[in-house]
Design a protein around this motif. Structure first.
Motif, PDB file in Angstrom:
ATOM      1  N   ARG A   1     -15.193   2.996  10.514  1.00 33.25           N
ATOM      2  CA  ARG A   1     -13.735   3.615  10.592  1.00 33.25           C
ATOM      3  C   ARG A   1     -13.560   5.208  10.715  1.00 33.25           C
ATOM      4  NH1 ARG A   1      -8.624   1.065   8.432  1.00 33.25           N
ATOM      5  NH2 ARG A   1      -8.764  -0.962   9.743  1.00 33.25           N
TER       6      ARG A   1
ATOM      7  N   ARG B   1     -11.535   7.141  13.774  1.00 35.85           N
ATOM      8  CA  ARG B   1     -10.838   8.525  13.004  1.00 35.85           C
ATOM      9  C   ARG B   1      -9.639   8.059  11.973  1.00 35.85           C
ATOM     10  NH1 ARG B   1     -10.468  11.178  18.962  1.00 35.85           N
ATOM     11  NH2 ARG B   1      -8.313   9.909  18.861  1.00 35.85           N
ATOM     12  N   GLU B   2      -9.648   6.739  11.662  1.00 38.88           N
ATOM     13  CA  GLU B   2      -8.745   6.423  10.803  1.00 38.88           C
ATOM     14  C   GLU B   2      -9.085   6.008   9.283  1.00 38.88           C
ATOM     15  OE1 GLU B   2      -5.736   5.862  11.721  1.00 38.88           O
ATOM     16  OE2 GLU B   2      -6.042   6.153  13.726  1.00 38.88           O
ATOM     17  N   PRO B   3      -8.136   6.427   8.343  1.00 39.51           N
ATOM     18  CA  PRO B   3      -8.725   6.060   7.023  1.00 39.51           C
ATOM     19  C   PRO B   3      -8.962   4.638   6.962  1.00 39.51           C
ATOM     20  CG  PRO B   3      -6.275   6.400   7.345  1.00 39.51           C
ATOM     21  CD  PRO B   3      -7.125   6.893   8.437  1.00 39.51           C
TER      22      PRO B   3
ATOM     23  N   GLY C   1      -9.009   2.902   3.772  1.00 38.22           N
ATOM     24  CA  GLY C   1      -8.701   2.119   2.708  1.00 38.22           C
ATOM     25  C   GLY C   1      -9.468   1.416   1.933  1.00 38.22           C
ATOM     26  N   ARG C   2     -10.887   1.730   2.043  1.00 38.16           N
ATOM     27  CA  ARG C   2     -11.781   0.863   1.278  1.00 38.16           C
ATOM     28  C   ARG C   2     -12.771   1.911   0.592  1.00 38.16           C
ATOM     29  NH1 ARG C   2     -11.379  -4.173  -0.047  1.00 38.16           N
ATOM     30  NH2 ARG C   2     -13.644  -3.781  -0.403  1.00 38.16           N
TER      31      ARG C   2
ATOM     32  N   ARG D   1       0.873  -1.148   0.108  1.00 35.55           N
ATOM     33  CA  ARG D   1       0.022   0.112   0.148  1.00 35.55           C
ATOM     34  C   ARG D   1       0.886   1.354   0.012  1.00 35.55           C
ATOM     35  NH1 ARG D   1      -5.527   0.574   1.871  1.00 35.55           N
ATOM     36  NH2 ARG D   1      -6.664  -1.049   0.232  1.00 35.55           N
TER      37      ARG D   1
ATOM     38  N   TRP E   1     -16.588   9.806  19.320  1.00 35.15           N
ATOM     39  CA  TRP E   1     -15.690   8.881  18.918  1.00 35.15           C
ATOM     40  C   TRP E   1     -15.935   7.462  19.639  1.00 35.15           C
ATOM     41  CZ3 TRP E   1     -14.624  11.049  14.896  1.00 35.15           C
ATOM     42  CH2 TRP E   1     -14.334  12.497  14.760  1.00 35.15           C
TER      43      TRP E   1
ATOM     44  N   GLY F   1      -4.205   7.993  11.637  1.00 31.59           N
ATOM     45  CA  GLY F   1      -5.467   8.986  11.813  1.00 31.59           C
ATOM     46  C   GLY F   1      -5.397   9.689  13.137  1.00 31.59           C
TER      47      GLY F   1
END
Lengths: 306, 306, 306, 306
Positions: free
Chosen positions: D110, D89-91, D93-94, C110, D84, C244
């Motif tokens: 996510r 708070r994370e990307p 990737g999809r 990635r 939260w 993130g």
């Protein structure tokens, strides 16, 4: 043999009632959550036409996912091999209500015995018809197979699932988004929830299974080839991500339902129905699986050798 | 029956040679990539002790993953049920060399018939021993099962895979990182590559399979329970992500190898070995699968009913 | 500003030493497992050329994954944009040593800041050269950036990882199986383990980071475009599946290493290096992340607004 | 600067109209599928209060996912950090409408900028209120931010999505099955579809974005900390699985919508809105991304350095 089997089932029933580690009932359908897990019944329909039972073999229960076997049988009768363009024939290795593979495999469910696949099967049955007609066909098949007209749908259970079956709603809409649902999701789901809410006793279910076991007294509803193929699918996918373990321990094709039922096929020998509502981690009947294992071993019915 | 079977096999051989859609040979092991895909052999070992053959039934080939059946049999004999703490019994639904589930399931392979699981099985066989001894045990088992000492390891094939089997090196090291490999990865892999490089003919393999089929003339190397369980695993996981399709079409437990071989078990009836090096998309023999399907249907040997 | 910063860093150091929740050191590299987690150092290189420090700012530590920034810089200098044919630029959302996406995405990592991607970067640096030369190039870049020749590789750490880094061995071999590794896995890995074993102090690292921050006194080693792009990658992927959270809390591009170091870039304002060996669940320095958050907030250095 | 910017935007507009590779409009919402992809508008709101435009900057379009920024802002104002617990708070990737991670991560999306996360945010806004009130709050926020009351919801677009947005129905029901939806799925979805159907022009959107850019003339609707954090989330997750590429090329936090809009924030410098309905493979505006890249480079606005 019948006498020995009678004695064995009676002992098994007693042992389970005494030492049963019952598991827990499904809680995602409120109507099923109320059932007492500590119940057990078994019925074995033999090649000679006799039926041997033990425990609560005449108590009706919600067949739930076992209905997937009958709806698949109806679809195979109606459109045959074409159904495999919409659904696969491989074990999924995931829980019964998983949606993950559906994304990776672009809306084609792995097999007709996980929820996503069964929703597609039911959708196929609705082609050009109303829910009432499709449900009539499934019921007619089951009644004809069991040679018993006293088999009905418990509408309270159907309604209960319709109110809380969010994961199935998700599956149906997700299938629709890939174009693998012909009807409106609500219509297919309504039919699916009703089909799952069919109530049968072990005796009725064992009698209905005779068409898969190919017993001499079974009504001629399926070709031998179709029975074999449905049995193969039951072996590979009948217990979701616990299918391998079931094959290893029991050695017979079977299909479980979240109501605690198991339909078990010993080809050319017997059709067996077991019911005990407490479930194991895979969502399959805990004591039902135990009984299936004991029975198959005692009768040397494993298809993998005696 | 034998005569009918002879005629059928001979016709099948002729048909395949005439119309064969051979598939392609495995290309990730250079030594195997050179083999002509357009070859075919079959041998059927029957309950009456006879063996019926057609095509190149005496041509030796690399059994590759079929060896996983024999190494599992050795491990079950050695440590029994304990092996299941290190490897599962469920179909993986992924290709034979997949590493993905190993991450999600923390280093415990789904079953002993995918590469990761077979590496664990071989590692278990190495406990307290040298590679030579472990390989001797596997070879001794195969020779005893086949009652034929002329079965050997092709060291050129083992070397060829050692040089290019990067995916297996990845699997072994990944298992090690989770603590599910007792020996150094190179040692376990070296043993594994040699075990896969055993060469057998269809006749030898069919004879070796008698212990799984439980044929009367089979050497007593496995208990009936162990044979049944290995057969169950072959049914559920013997053809990787094509296992469901194989069960659906053939209806018998089987194990394929990337060399084009298939070991097929008709419990109490026959042990069958088929070889044709061209492969289908799952890495299973293309014409071998076709022949298995035709044979099972013609002889009504499906375990799912006749 | 310098004075206020000096006071702030000194207070921060005192607070961390008093109330530090240190986390745990990495245990998969034996040489690093021995380090005392309760250590802390920080160095800030400012646009006016001054460097402000607190704690153990001159203590050298293993930069580990921070080296991925420097090897990427070397590769971009050498082949430029072509590197993106072998590795992506998206966050992976998975742990640093994950292999799962590599299977789904056919061997293309990635991004260059997870292990798989960094192994590809290092492999690219080896094109037509020996490990010694590639390592010399990386070291030369780091020394030139820091304007300090006293930066070396700790060979004991490199050896330690070579002995136990099974997961990295798995990644390299898996990449090779997809044809995305040009050299033999052992050669690329040997180079990679040595690159990770570079030792630097916070002062040295903060000085080396000036080329990314674009500070006036930084040696001209990278174009402004390249610096910006590396910073973007650090922001998006510099802290693995905790990237993130780091962006949310700190608001600056950064790259962490399992040795407890963090390189933090405040474009045009400062280059910061922090070290504290105890790690959080993502494998990033626990107190280092805390210090980064406090510093960015106090100095109003977040790139997302003041 | 304003004059140079005016000339630059005018040239950019001309270049795009001449050489534009427009991409294709979203087809899953019938009302949007009718839009001509070959359109372009841009508006830049500067720190000095001026607004510079080019192309169709006053043409209103469906802001779609850009609304997720405003609904998040409302939720942060209402319940703050508590949100939260329900969303990460994370990307991811999809893709924007992916459901896969929701199964693996037990119903916790996510981040709030993919569909699943934004549905949770909207659901939170509905706590103790009717859809009308929640929608009024979002509209009130947008109008106040833009200081323009002529911003409305296009009910035909909302209706169109309600009829065909099967994937969003799946997401909402799947969230509900995990207990991460407080209201009935239809109610939350109805609100969500209406929020996405807000229509704005580039000028209106650029003016609304001033609160995130922290421009001097922006209404005081968000604390500086909240703006920074929303900007961080836009950088990390604003373009779904194309976020890394956007950060690499543009270097500014941005949020795209399937209607072809992009809101772009240059902290303390400018708030930018771009519109061009043709989309790239990630579902982000093709020419909008191109324009963002050119603008950020020309003005040296990248947060990663100049």
């Amino acid at each position: 043999m019948t006498e020995a089997l009678e004695r064995f089932l009676s002992d098994l029933d007693a042992e389970i009632r005494k030492h049963g580690n019952w598991g827990e009932v499904a809680d995602y359908i409120p109507e099923l959550a109320r059932v007492d897990p500590a119940q057990f019944g078994i019925a074995v329909s033999l090649a000679d036409g006799r039926i041997v039972t033990a425990g609560q073999a005449r108590q009706q229960f919600s067949i739930q996912s076992i209905s997937k076997v009958f709806s698949l049988a109806c679809v195979l009768g109606r459109i045959g091999e074409q159904v495999w363009t919409r659904v696969g024939r491989e074990p999924s290795g995931r829980p019964f209500d998983s949606i993950l593979l559906l994304e990776q495999e672009h809306g084609r469910p792995r097999n007709p015995f996980i929820n996503a696949g069964a929703i597609v099967t039911t959708d196929e049955l609705l082609t050009g018809r109303q829910p009432k007609e499709a449900l009539s066909e499934i019921l007619a098949f089951v009644r004809a197979a069991a040679e018993d007209d006293d088999i009905h749908i418990d509408k309270a259970v159907a309604r209960s699932e319709a109110e809380t079956g969010f994961r199935n709603v998700a599956l149906a809409n997700y299938l629709k988004s890939f174009g693998n649902l012909r009807n409106q999701p609500e219509m297919t789901l309504g039919t699916y929830f009703h089909q799952c809410a069919i109530e049968m006793s072990c005796v009725q279910l064992a009698r209905a299974g005779r068409v898969l076991a190919g017993l001499p007294d079974a009504p001629r509803l399926l070709t031998a080839l179709k029975s074999r193929r449905i049995n193969a699918l039951m072996m590979m996918c009948g217990h979701y991500d616990g299918s391998g373990d079931f094959a290893f321990r029991v050695g017979l094709p079977g299909k479980s339902g979240v109501g605690g039922g198991i339909l078990l096929i010993a080809p050319e020998r017997a059709s067996i129905a077991i019911w005990s509502p407490g479930l194991n981690v895979y969502g399959n009947s805990m004591m039902g699986t135990h009984a299936a294992e004991q029975l198959a071993r005692r009768m040397e019915w494993s298809v993998f050798g005696s």
